[in-house]
Design a protein around this motif. Structure first.
Motif, PDB file in Angstrom:
ATOM      1  N   TRP A  77      16.235  60.328  49.521  1.00 24.41           N
ATOM      2  CA  TRP A  77      17.692  60.328  49.399  1.00 24.41           C
ATOM      3  C   TRP A  77      18.350  60.932  50.638  1.00 24.41           C
ATOM      4  CZ3 TRP A  77      16.768  61.886  43.757  1.00 24.41           C
ATOM      5  CH2 TRP A  77      16.930  60.763  42.923  1.00 24.41           C
ATOM      6  N   GLY A  78      17.678  61.887  51.255  1.00 24.89           N
ATOM      7  CA  GLY A  78      18.249  62.529  52.426  1.00 24.89           C
ATOM      8  C   GLY A  78      18.357  61.615  53.631  1.00 24.89           C
ATOM      9  N   TYR A 131      26.093  66.965  47.560  1.00 29.89           N
ATOM     10  CA  TYR A 131      24.745  67.256  47.077  1.00 29.89           C
ATOM     11  C   TYR A 131      24.346  68.706  47.296  1.00 29.89           C
ATOM     12  CZ  TYR A 131      24.361  62.370  46.011  1.00 29.89           C
ATOM     13  OH  TYR A 131      24.570  61.139  45.451  1.00 29.89           O
ATOM     14  N   PHE A 189      12.091  60.719  41.042  1.00 31.71           N
ATOM     15  CA  PHE A 189      12.929  61.735  40.404  1.00 31.71           C
ATOM     16  C   PHE A 189      12.685  61.782  38.897  1.00 31.71           C
ATOM     17  CE2 PHE A 189      16.868  62.687  38.084  1.00 31.71           C
ATOM     18  CZ  PHE A 189      17.077  64.004  38.486  1.00 31.71           C
ATOM     19  N   ALA A 207      17.812  66.986  50.183  1.00 30.36           N
ATOM     20  CA  ALA A 207      18.575  65.779  50.510  1.00 30.36           C
ATOM     21  C   ALA A 207      19.829  66.065  51.331  1.00 30.36           C
ATOM     22  CB  ALA A 207      18.927  65.014  49.237  1.00 30.36           C
ATOM     23  N   GLN A 252      17.043  69.943  45.195  1.00 30.51           N
ATOM     24  CA  GLN A 252      18.007  68.965  45.681  1.00 30.51           C
ATOM     25  C   GLN A 252      18.635  69.371  47.011  1.00 30.51           C
ATOM     26  OE1 GLN A 252      20.706  68.364  42.394  1.00 30.51           O
ATOM     27  NE2 GLN A 252      19.122  67.433  41.147  1.00 30.51           N
ATOM     28  N   TYR A 253      18.410  70.600  47.450  1.00 33.54           N
ATOM     29  CA  TYR A 253      18.937  70.994  48.757  1.00 33.54           C
ATOM     30  C   TYR A 253      18.259  70.241  49.903  1.00 33.54           C
ATOM     31  CZ  TYR A 253      21.685  74.853  46.911  1.00 33.54           C
ATOM     32  OH  TYR A 253      22.618  75.593  46.243  1.00 33.54           O
ATOM     33  N   SER A 296      11.496  62.488  46.178  1.00 38.77           N
ATOM     34  CA  SER A 296      12.698  61.702  45.885  1.00 38.77           C
ATOM     35  C   SER A 296      13.881  62.213  46.697  1.00 38.77           C
ATOM     36  CB  SER A 296      13.014  61.747  44.390  1.00 38.77           C
ATOM     37  OG  SER A 296      13.471  63.024  43.987  1.00 38.77           O
ATOM     38  N   TYR A 297      14.007  63.537  46.817  1.00 38.06           N
ATOM     39  CA  TYR A 297      15.128  64.100  47.569  1.00 38.06           C
ATOM     40  C   TYR A 297      14.998  63.850  49.065  1.00 38.06           C
ATOM     41  CZ  TYR A 297      16.099  66.385  43.177  1.00 38.06           C
ATOM     42  OH  TYR A 297      16.370  66.625  41.858  1.00 38.06           O
TER      43      TYR A 297
END
Length: 309
Positions: A20-21, A110, A233, A252, A249-250, A16-17
């Motif tokens: 998003w990235g 983020y 997510f 993304a 989350q890093y 998911s991340y």
């Protein structure tokens, strides 16, 4: 929760991340459309996409049953409403920042977000952090502070992106619904507002939806681009700790920052480099503290006293 479930959760969350990235690339194709209209279509078509998913997976009846139950549970209904509002706010801020050529602001947001998630996990959910994990949080915080100072002013866009998504993750924990059902309910809650806004700007002749086939398809496709990572997510959030979600989350913001620098030519300074070193040092320490290479306490004792293998 066993290791297999946690591993599956990590895979879904990481995927998911990743999406998003790279999603700023998608929204850049729609920079000729107002952020408010893009947000309205994100909500509408995300809901449509999720309804299709439920019908295809034969979960529609389960959705109806769960929705009736949640209407009777004030705590979960409140969490659902809060999650719907928070994710909508987060989408809107993100779209506006991308269209305003502030990709690095979203990246910083983020980077701050994981620290918010860790803080919420420790304070509200009483999650425990080991000493290496505490060190990793401190290192990552230093990196974020350096980036923040580099901007020369309080990064309000970045802060609101971080706090809205951090609280959204917490609300998801409280709902604890099936991933697809939960996401469908969240989008359902705000879809009437989105439809109302779309009809309003359409009657005023300000909608860009019918301006071209490409624009219409991109706006519709935004539902898939939005719902798919949120679905991943949601599945991941149920199976890993909030603090682990924070560090995953890093992925993304790192991808977003690279896109901003190498594709849209935003400035990358020595300050950014130093910040990255701190942030990734923290991430590596945290990751190693969660792996199989960590020696259990009783095994350390045996080795110290030369007992066993």
């Amino acid at each position: 929760m066993n290791q297999s479930q946690e591993r599956e959760g990590i895979i879904f969350a990481a995927l998911s991340y990743f999406i998003w990235g790279i999603v700023p690339l998608y929204w850049k194709w729609l920079d000729h459309v107002g952020a408010e209209e893009i947000l309205a279509h994100r909500v509408i078509w995300s809901f449509v996409f999720m309804v299709i998913i439920l019908l295809c997976t034969k979960k529609w009846s389960h959705f109806v049953i769960y929705f009736k139950e949640i209407l009777k549970n004030q705590k979960k209904l409140f969490a659902l409403t809060v999650a719907s509002v928070l994710v909508s706010m987060n989408w809107g801020i993100f779209i506006w920042a991308i269209n305003a050529d502030r990709i690095l602001d979203t990246s910083l947001g983020y980077y701050i977000n994981p620290l918010i998630s860790v803080l919420l996990g420790v304070i509200i959910l009483k999650e425990k952090l080991s000493r290496p994990q505490v060190i990793s949080v401190i290192l990552a915080a230093i990196g974020v502070i350096i980036l923040t100072i580099h901007f020369g002013k309080f990064p309000i866009v970045s802060f609101f992106l971080a706090i809205t998504f951090g609280l959204y993750g917490l609300a998801k924990k409280m709902i604890n619904a099936d991933a697809s059902i939960g996401l469908t309910m969240e989008t359902l809650m705000v879809t009437p507002i989105a439809i109302g806004y779309f009809l309003f700007i359409t009657f005023q002749g300000k909608s860009m939806f019918a301006s071209s086939m490409d624009t219409a398809l991109l706006l519709i496709g935004g539902g898939v681009a939005t719902a798919l990572p949120l679905l991943f997510f949601a599945k991941g959030a149920q199976k890993v700790s909030l603090s682990m979600l924070g560090f995953l989350q890093y992925i993304a913001p790192t991808l977003t920052l690279l896109i901003g620098v190498f594709i849209y030519h935003e400035e990358f300074t020595k300050t950014h480099l130093v910040s990255f070193i701190f942030i990734w040092a923290g991430l590596i320490i945290y990751s190693l503290s969660k792996t199989k290479f960590r020696i259990p306490t009783d095994q350390k004792w045996k080795r110290k006293h030369n007992i066993g293998a």
